[in-house]
Design an enzyme around this catalytic site. Structure first.
Site, PDB file in Angstrom:
ATOM      1  N   HIS A   1       0.841  -1.201   0.000  1.00 33.69           N
ATOM      2  CA  HIS A   1       0.000   0.000   0.000  1.00 33.69           C
ATOM      3  C   HIS A   1       0.876   1.252   0.000  1.00 33.69           C
ATOM      4  CE1 HIS A   1      -4.229  -1.510   1.271  1.00 33.69           C
ATOM      5  NE2 HIS A   1      -3.665  -2.304   0.384  1.00 33.69           N
TER       6      HIS A   1
ATOM      7  N   TYR B   1      -9.200   5.677   7.184  1.00 34.55           N
ATOM      8  CA  TYR B   1      -9.381   6.036   8.595  1.00 34.55           C
ATOM      9  C   TYR B   1     -10.416   7.164   8.630  1.00 34.55           C
ATOM     10  CZ  TYR B   1      -4.990   3.593   9.773  1.00 34.55           C
ATOM     11  OH  TYR B   1      -3.997   2.657   9.947  1.00 34.55           O
TER      12      TYR B   1
ATOM     13  N   PRO C   1      -4.259   0.709  18.567  1.00 34.05           N
ATOM     14  CA  PRO C   1      -3.985   0.238  17.204  1.00 34.05           C
ATOM     15  C   PRO C   1      -4.083   1.307  16.111  1.00 34.05           C
ATOM     16  CG  PRO C   1      -6.102  -0.594  17.988  1.00 34.05           C
ATOM     17  CD  PRO C   1      -5.459   0.083  19.148  1.00 34.05           C
TER      18      PRO C   1
ATOM     19  N   LYS D   1       0.989   0.055  14.929  1.00 34.54           N
ATOM     20  CA  LYS D   1       2.384  -0.077  15.354  1.00 34.54           C
ATOM     21  C   LYS D   1       2.715  -1.289  16.235  1.00 34.54           C
ATOM     22  CE  LYS D   1       4.099   3.458  13.332  1.00 34.54           C
ATOM     23  NZ  LYS D   1       4.200   3.004  11.954  1.00 34.54           N
TER      24      LYS D   1
ATOM     25  N   TYR E   1       4.159   6.792   9.863  1.00 38.66           N
ATOM     26  CA  TYR E   1       3.284   5.668   9.506  1.00 38.66           C
ATOM     27  C   TYR E   1       4.080   4.534   8.855  1.00 38.66           C
ATOM     28  CZ  TYR E   1      -0.995   3.237   8.199  1.00 38.66           C
ATOM     29  OH  TYR E   1      -2.004   2.305   8.080  1.00 38.66           O
TER      30      TYR E   1
HETATM   31  P1  RFL Z   1       1.228 -11.612  21.572  1.00 37.90           P
HETATM   32  O1  RFL Z   1       0.751 -11.701  20.178  1.00 37.90           O
HETATM   33  O2  RFL Z   1       0.257 -11.201  22.623  1.00 37.90           O
HETATM   34  O3  RFL Z   1       1.843 -13.037  21.934  1.00 37.90           O
HETATM   35  C1  RFL Z   1       2.209 -13.380  23.252  1.00 37.90           C
HETATM   36  C2  RFL Z   1       2.114 -14.881  23.388  1.00 37.90           C
HETATM   37  O4  RFL Z   1       2.503 -15.262  24.719  1.00 37.90           O
HETATM   38  C3  RFL Z   1       1.600 -16.226  25.221  1.00 37.90           C
HETATM   39  N1  RFL Z   1       1.612 -16.172  26.685  1.00 37.90           N
HETATM   40  C4  RFL Z   1       2.274 -17.059  27.454  1.00 37.90           C
HETATM   41  N2  RFL Z   1       3.021 -18.117  27.138  1.00 37.90           N
HETATM   42  C5  RFL Z   1       3.559 -18.826  28.167  1.00 37.90           C
HETATM   43  N3  RFL Z   1       3.370 -18.504  29.482  1.00 37.90           N
HETATM   44  C6  RFL Z   1       2.631 -17.427  29.822  1.00 37.90           C
HETATM   45  N4  RFL Z   1       2.458 -17.114  31.118  1.00 37.90           N
HETATM   46  C7  RFL Z   1       2.045 -16.651  28.791  1.00 37.90           C
HETATM   47  N5  RFL Z   1       1.261 -15.558  28.785  1.00 37.90           N
HETATM   48  C8  RFL Z   1       1.023 -15.283  27.501  1.00 37.90           C
HETATM   49  C9  RFL Z   1       0.273 -15.855  24.598  1.00 37.90           C
HETATM   50  O5  RFL Z   1      -0.622 -16.968  24.567  1.00 37.90           O
HETATM   51  C10 RFL Z   1       0.687 -15.391  23.217  1.00 37.90           C
HETATM   52  O6  RFL Z   1       0.681 -16.445  22.274  1.00 37.90           O
HETATM   53  O7  RFL Z   1       2.471 -10.639  21.707  1.00 37.90           O
HETATM   54  P2  RFL Z   1       3.698 -10.328  20.685  1.00 37.90           P
HETATM   55  O8  RFL Z   1       4.281 -11.596  20.168  1.00 37.90           O
HETATM   56  O9  RFL Z   1       4.547  -9.342  21.383  1.00 37.90           O
HETATM   57  O10 RFL Z   1       2.980  -9.623  19.421  1.00 37.90           O
HETATM   58  C11 RFL Z   1       2.370  -8.362  19.551  1.00 37.90           C
HETATM   59  C12 RFL Z   1       1.193  -8.223  18.568  1.00 37.90           C
HETATM   60  O11 RFL Z   1       0.343  -9.342  18.706  1.00 37.90           O
HETATM   61  C13 RFL Z   1       0.388  -6.919  18.783  1.00 37.90           C
HETATM   62  O12 RFL Z   1       1.235  -5.849  19.121  1.00 37.90           O
HETATM   63  C14 RFL Z   1      -0.405  -6.507  17.527  1.00 37.90           C
HETATM   64  O13 RFL Z   1      -1.409  -7.441  17.246  1.00 37.90           O
HETATM   65  C15 RFL Z   1      -1.047  -5.112  17.707  1.00 37.90           C
HETATM   66  N6  RFL Z   1      -1.893  -4.700  16.576  1.00 37.90           N
HETATM   67  C16 RFL Z   1      -1.342  -4.177  15.412  1.00 37.90           C
HETATM   68  N7  RFL Z   1      -0.001  -4.085  15.276  1.00 37.90           N
HETATM   69  C17 RFL Z   1       0.544  -3.644  14.104  1.00 37.90           C
HETATM   70  O14 RFL Z   1       1.778  -3.557  14.024  1.00 37.90           O
HETATM   71  N8  RFL Z   1      -0.225  -3.285  13.012  1.00 37.90           N
HETATM   72  C18 RFL Z   1      -1.580  -3.339  13.069  1.00 37.90           C
HETATM   73  O15 RFL Z   1      -2.245  -3.071  12.062  1.00 37.90           O
HETATM   74  C19 RFL Z   1      -2.199  -3.769  14.313  1.00 37.90           C
HETATM   75  N9  RFL Z   1      -3.533  -3.855  14.441  1.00 37.90           N
HETATM   76  C20 RFL Z   1      -3.286  -4.785  16.698  1.00 37.90           C
HETATM   77  C21 RFL Z   1      -4.086  -4.352  15.600  1.00 37.90           C
HETATM   78  C22 RFL Z   1      -3.891  -5.314  17.857  1.00 37.90           C
HETATM   79  C23 RFL Z   1      -5.258  -5.388  17.950  1.00 37.90           C
HETATM   80  N10 RFL Z   1      -5.816  -5.945  19.135  1.00 37.90           N
HETATM   81  C24 RFL Z   1      -6.826  -6.905  19.141  1.00 37.90           C
HETATM   82  C25 RFL Z   1      -5.162  -5.710  20.397  1.00 37.90           C
HETATM   83  C26 RFL Z   1      -5.473  -4.416  15.687  1.00 37.90           C
HETATM   84  C27 RFL Z   1      -6.059  -4.898  16.863  1.00 37.90           C
HETATM   85  C28 RFL Z   1      -7.572  -4.885  16.918  1.00 37.90           C
HETATM   86  C1  PHB Z   2      -6.101  -3.980  10.613  1.00 38.41           C
HETATM   87  O1  PHB Z   2      -6.161  -4.246   9.404  1.00 38.41           O
HETATM   88  O2  PHB Z   2      -6.475  -4.796  11.476  1.00 38.41           O
HETATM   89  C2  PHB Z   2      -5.593  -2.666  11.043  1.00 38.41           C
HETATM   90  C3  PHB Z   2      -5.062  -1.799  10.108  1.00 38.41           C
HETATM   91  C4  PHB Z   2      -4.608  -0.535  10.507  1.00 38.41           C
HETATM   92  C5  PHB Z   2      -4.675  -0.173  11.832  1.00 38.41           C
HETATM   93  C6  PHB Z   2      -5.182  -1.058  12.780  1.00 38.41           C
HETATM   94  C7  PHB Z   2      -5.649  -2.302  12.381  1.00 38.41           C
HETATM   95  O3  PHB Z   2      -4.238   1.059  12.204  1.00 38.41           O
END
Ligand code: RFL
Ligand code: PHB
Length: 392
Positions: free
Chosen positions: A72, A201, A293, A297, A384
């Site tokens: 993108h 957005y 989110p 990041k 971004y």
């Molecule tokens: P995770 O993915 O939470 O993984 C951690 C893992 O550790 C396990 N765990 C344990 N294991 C053993 N013993 C324990 N005591 C434990 N406790 C926990 C868990 O089961 C899990 O498998 O962390 P990690 O690896 O640091 O990854 C981080 C990302 O998942 C997170 O930052 C992103 O998803 C955030 N995020 C976005 N990030 C982006 O860079 N671009 C995006 O577009 C974006 N969109 C989003 C997002 C997060 C969202 N939500 C739901 C919070 C959109 C949303 C809606």
């Molecule tokens: C997504 O596709 O889940 C998404 C994209 C951009 C954002 C947050 C989430 O800023």
């Protein structure tokens, strides 16, 4: 059992670190609390920075991302009846982002680890780091009713916001910074064609909305909801109606709706733990920091932490040089705070915080400025697509 690096958590941060270390012959084990299916079932991030794309290439798992991911070169912001484009490519002098789901990236990492017979330990219960303030750290856990101890050189705490690693850090050293926002995001995944080729957005008087995607056939859309909202209160029809009411009319008219295949509500939070190192235990990813989110990041920060930590561990084992390990926390936090600032800025710019018309006018004025000033738009675009990792 003995290994060089014990990794707690098998999300993207833990799996990516594991793979990068395996490629350099550094022995490690990933201990994950949940099942593989559970980890893959979480629908989260979708936008990857170049830093993250490069790291996945380094890890040898970039093939499917390049084939199926969508590059993108810009995104839209809708506000006040306007639809304006942020031209990332032009404003940054050539940079773009990659739309590729966290689920897919996680699956690619699981597949490459499995092919090398380096599977994480799933359903590891009561994982606990010990003695990381000494030269002989250990991690204990339970699996199938057996107590297991892993002796190691280092512990990587990649276990997310609710994990045990940060919770085990000494309270007199750990500092935490937090902002909890008074709303959440209701997200819907659907097998419907995205309303636009790029993300939109939306700042509307009814609150924030976002039209994102996972592919040309799969949409991922969000609306800002109140913290006491429940999924039961949001049948699909209400979600689509609300999303349409927040979009510019011309966009709403072309929105294709359909049944949700996943629906969830996520609260929004900014959180930073300092430092990111406690003796021989290092925190990476959501274990150390959470961003709202809006700036896309979270996953990208997890990747940049892993970029620094993997290189630091490789230099330690290959060159007997602990210099980068000693600088890890400072280097990682430098980038973390900048991404935190950007995510907080985007959240403030686009969400409805109060019913006060003054606040709304301030947002509109800032948005108008963004699209009148090349300097302001360039600053937004530069953040971004992702800032460089300083000091590596
Ligand atoms: P995770 O993915 O939470 O993984 C951690 C893992 O550790 C396990 N765990 C344990 N294991 C053993 N013993 C324990 N005591 C434990 N406790 C926990 C868990 O089961 C899990 O498998 O962390 P990690 O690896 O640091 O990854 C981080 C990302 O998942 C997170 O930052 C992103 O998803 C955030 N995020 C976005 N990030 C982006 O860079 N671009 C995006 O577009 C974006 N969109 C989003 C997002 C997060 C969202 N939500 C739901 C919070 C959109 C949303 C809606
Ligand atoms: C997504 O596709 O889940 C998404 C994209 C951009 C954002 C947050 C989430 O800023």
């Amino acid at each position: 059992m003995r290994t060089q690096v014990a990794i707690i958590g098998g999300g993207p941060a833990g799996l990516l670190l594991s793979q990068l270390l395996h490629l350099k012959g550094i022995d490690n084990v990933v201990l994950e609390k949940h099942t593989q299916e559970h980890v893959l079932g979480r629908i989260r991030a979708g936008v990857l920075e170049q830093v993250c794309v490069d790291l996945l290439d380094d890890a040898g798992v970039g093939q499917r991302m390049h084939a199926e991911g969508l590059v993108h070169e810009g995104f839209d912001i809708a506000f006040d009846g306007r639809l304006e484009r942020v031209d990332l490519r032009r404003l940054t002098g050539g940079d773009a982002v990659m739309v590729y789901g966290q689920t897919e990236l996680t699956k690619d990492l699981m597949d490459v680890l499995a092919a090398a017979d380096k599977n994480p330990v799933y359903e590891a219960e009561d994982v606990c780091p010990h003695d990381f303030d000494t030269d002989h750290p250990r991690v204990t856990y339970r699996k199938d009713g057996r107590e297991i101890e892993v002796q190691c050189d280092f512990i990587a705490g990649c276990d997310g916001y609710h994990g045990i690693s940060r919770a085990s850090a000494p309270k007199n050293v750990l500092r935490e910074f937090e902002r909890v926002y008074p709303f959440g995001w209701l997200g819907v995944l659907s097998n419907t064609r995205p309303v636009s080729d790029e993300l939109i957005y939306v700042n509307s008087e009814r609150g924030f909305a976002l039209c994102s995607m996972r592919s040309h056939e799969i949409s991922r859309c969000y609306v800002q909801v109140s913290l006491d909202d429940t999924l039961e209160a949001w049948p699909d029809e209400r979600f689509w109606d609300e999303l349409k009411s927040r979009l510019p009319e011309a966009v709403a008219d072309t929105l294709v709706t359909g049944p949700s295949i996943e629906k969830s509500i996520a609260p929004l939070r900014s959180f930073i733990a300092e430092p990111m190192r406690f003796g021989r235990m290092f925190l990476a990813g959501d274990a150390a920091h959470i961003v709202p989110p809006t700036g896309a990041k979270g996953l990208n920060l997890a990747a940049s932490d892993v970029r620094i930590l993997s290189q630091a561990l490789i230099e330690y084992y290959e060159e007997k040089d602990a210099g980068l390990l000693d600088r890890y926390s400072d280097l990682a936090l430098n980038r973390v705070w900048k991404s935190e600032r950007f995510s907080w800025y985007m959240t403030n710019l686009l969400h409805k915080f109060t019913a006060d018309p003054f606040d709304y006018k301030m947002q509109l004025s800032e948005l108008d400025y963004l699209f009148k000033s090349e300097h302001a738009a360039s600053a937004l675009a530069e953040n971004y697509v992702g800032l460089p990792i300083e000091g590596l």
